[in-house]
Design an enzyme around this catalytic site. Structure first.
Site, short mmCIF file in Angstrom:
data_model
loop_
_atom_site.label_atom_id
_atom_site.label_comp_id
_atom_site.label_asym_id
_atom_site.label_seq_id
_atom_site.Cartn_x
_atom_site.Cartn_y
_atom_site.Cartn_z
N LYS A 110 0.94 -1.19 -0.04
CA LYS A 110 -0.09 0.08 -0.11
C LYS A 110 0.95 1.20 -0.04
O LYS A 110 1.55 1.51 1.29
CB LYS A 110 -0.87 -0.21 1.19
CG LYS A 110 -2.14 1.01 1.26
CD LYS A 110 -1.61 2.09 1.82
CE LYS A 110 -2.48 3.53 1.46
NZ LYS A 110 -1.84 4.85 1.47
N CYS B 127 13.61 11.18 6.69
CA CYS B 127 13.71 10.68 8.02
C CYS B 127 15.07 10.87 8.60
O CYS B 127 15.13 11.31 9.91
CB CYS B 127 13.09 9.54 8.37
SG CYS B 127 14.13 8.23 7.36
N GLU C 167 9.91 1.79 10.77
CA GLU C 167 10.91 2.92 10.63
C GLU C 167 10.11 3.93 10.70
O GLU C 167 9.24 4.43 9.86
CB GLU C 167 11.79 2.70 9.51
CG GLU C 167 12.60 1.72 9.69
CD GLU C 167 13.63 1.51 10.45
OE1 GLU C 167 14.08 2.78 11.21
OE2 GLU C 167 14.26 0.33 10.78
N GLU D 282 9.85 16.53 15.24
CA GLU D 282 10.06 16.17 13.75
C GLU D 282 9.28 17.24 13.08
O GLU D 282 7.82 17.11 13.16
CB GLU D 282 9.98 14.71 13.21
CG GLU D 282 10.39 14.48 11.89
CD GLU D 282 10.33 13.02 11.27
OE1 GLU D 282 11.25 12.43 10.60
OE2 GLU D 282 9.14 12.51 11.33
#
Length: 486
Positions: free
Chosen positions: A180, A289, A255, A389
């Site tokens: 997906k 990331c 992750e 973040e």
């Protein structure tokens, strides 16, 4: 006026065929560099669509796992050759869907080719050990077996590399896959899947279902035919998936986020440190990331580093990633742009000093989600700029006296994905290697560098403490079976 590319509708890929969703509904994938351009239409799929894909994957896995590793690897090699031939087409789709420059997109697609070739070779590597038994007339050894059907959920920021570094090891070790992809880059993923299809991979071995993450992702986590889930994305969604996986007793790999520091020591090569900080923090508009976010600088070189950094940042060229000369493209979507602008506003309100940027880019000829590269000074460890973040082109400068203080500050985060230090002293390097709580520690190199043959993953809240890529991938995509023969 909205424009739609010629190949405007992209279908799900289920059991070796391109199939429209039973819902009959589609959504637009738009170019973040030009809000009036529709790159393509993707399917808004249903739970039944996903069920068909998962059922097909289960059926195909019985034969796929029985093939030898070199035969499975041949399919990956063929797919690699096809992807290499289509590198410009795939890279163009990537740039138009999520905004990174065409040069970066071509580099990522070439990396996808290399990933396929690397894992094709893994099909011929050892997968077990002979273990001395206490019984002198027996044989004992270990082997590895596939998990079954692996569900793959991927983000939009690396729409070729991440799907392939998940799918390629899953496939070579005998699993089948249902992926997906992020809706923002569904067209790019479809083009990658087309390479595998054209390589002749058997029907059902790979399946792609697009649509709502809350619907398809939830269905994937709960579906009885899914034996494992690998996910890259936000912490909130990752933790929800993990809870479901634990309740079902299936394997999962996450992750997630990062708040990656770079330490600039008094003895650093400042020009190198500046170049790496800009590349690591601002390329792809900071949408990695592993992007550099916190810049921790020793006091003696703080002002000099800051001056050099600002001079370089001022020369960054912002624009459409398809145009030659563009160094930094747009944020990937309006939502992402608003997230970045909100973080910048919070930085100002919390007392950080804005040194550069901080606004939308408004100039003639640009009709996308552009934000200026942004640099803050006077950032404390309690500010949002240092904690959360952002996933945007924002650097937070932080001043320290000693390397010990720098390491303490660098570790003062719930995340632990990547970290860098710039220094010429062996003692500083060793302290950094030993004390930095991050899965990737890099010396005199930017935080965003990742090599496909090496383990990738984070510590603390950045990961489920597993590793992707390299030979480490087999730890997730296989189960160890211990065999005793007498």
């Amino acid at each position: 006026m909205t424009t739609i590319a010629k190949e405007k509708t992209y279908l799900n890929y289920i059991n070796g065929e391109w199939i429209a969703s039973e819902t009959g509904e589609t959504a637009e994938s738009k170019n973040p560099a030009n809000r009036d351009e529709v790159v393509g239409l993707y399917q808004l799929s249903s739970a039944n669509d996903f069920d068909q894909a998962a059922t097909s994957a289960r059926k195909a896995q019985k034969a796929w796992r029985k093939l030898t590793g070199n035969v499975r690897g041949d399919y990956l090699l063929k797919a690699a050759a096809i992807l290499e031939e289509r590198i410009e087409e795939v890279a163009t789709a990537m740039t138009k869907e999520m905004g990174k420059t065409f040069t970066e997109a071509k580099g990522e697609t070439a990396r996808g080719v290399a990933i396929l070739r690397y894992y094709a070779g893994e099909g011929m590597r050892p997968i077990g050990d002979v273990i001395p038994p206490t019984d002198g007339e027996a044989l004992m050894f270990t082997t590895r077996v596939p998990l079954g059907v692996v569900g793959v959920i991927t983000p939009w920021n690396f729409p070729v590399a991440i799907p392939l570094w998940k799918m390629a090891p899953a496939l070579i070790y005998g699993n089948t896959v249902v992926i997906k992809p992020a809706s923002e880059t569904a067209v790019t993923c479809a083009k990658v899947i087309a390479c595998l299809h054209d390589a002749g991979i058997p029907a059902g071995v790979i399946n792609m279902v697009t649509g709502s993450g809350s619907l398809i992702g939830t269905e994937m986590a709960n579906h009885a035919e899914i034996d494992a889930i690998t996910f890259t994305g936000s912490n909130a969604v990752g933790k929800q998936l993990a809870q479901t996986a634990v309740s079902r007793g299936i394997k999962y790999q996450l992750e997630m986020g990062g708040k990656n520091p770079v330490i600039v020591a008094n003895d650093a090569d400042l020009d190198l440190a500046v170049e790496a900080t800009i590349s690591g923090g601002l390329r792809s508009s900071g949408q990695k990331c592993t992007a550099t976010s916190r810049v921790i600088i020793q006091q003696d070189v703080y002002e000099q580093f800051k001056e050099k950094l600002l001079q370089k940042v001022a020369n960054i060229t912002i624009g459409d990633g398809m145009e030659e000369g563009t160094w930094m493209g747009p944020s990937a979507s309006e939502n992402q742009l608003n997230t970045v602008l909100s973080a910048i506003a919070k930085g100002k309100s919390e007392g950080a000093t804005l040194l550069f940027g901080g606004d939308k880019v408004e100039k003639e000829g640009l009709n996308g989600y552009y934000v200026e590269p942004t640099v803050f000074d006077d950032v404390s460890s309690t500010m949002t700029l240092a904690r959360e973040e952002i996933f945007g082109p924002v650097l937070a400068l932080m001043k320290v006296d000693t390397i010990e203080e720098a390491l303490e500050l660098a570790n003062d985060s719930e995340y632990g994905l990547s970290a860098s230090i710039f220094t010429t002293k062996i003692s500083n390097m060793l302290s950094f290697i030993n004390e930095m709580d991050a899965g990737l520690v890099r010396i005199n190199a930017e935080s965003a560098g990742v090599e496909l043959q090496a383990p990738f993953g984070g510590m603390k809240q950045s990961s489920s403490h597993s590793r992707e890529q390299g030979q480490a991938a087999k730890e997730f995509y296989t189960a160890i079976k211990t065999v005793f023969v007498k």
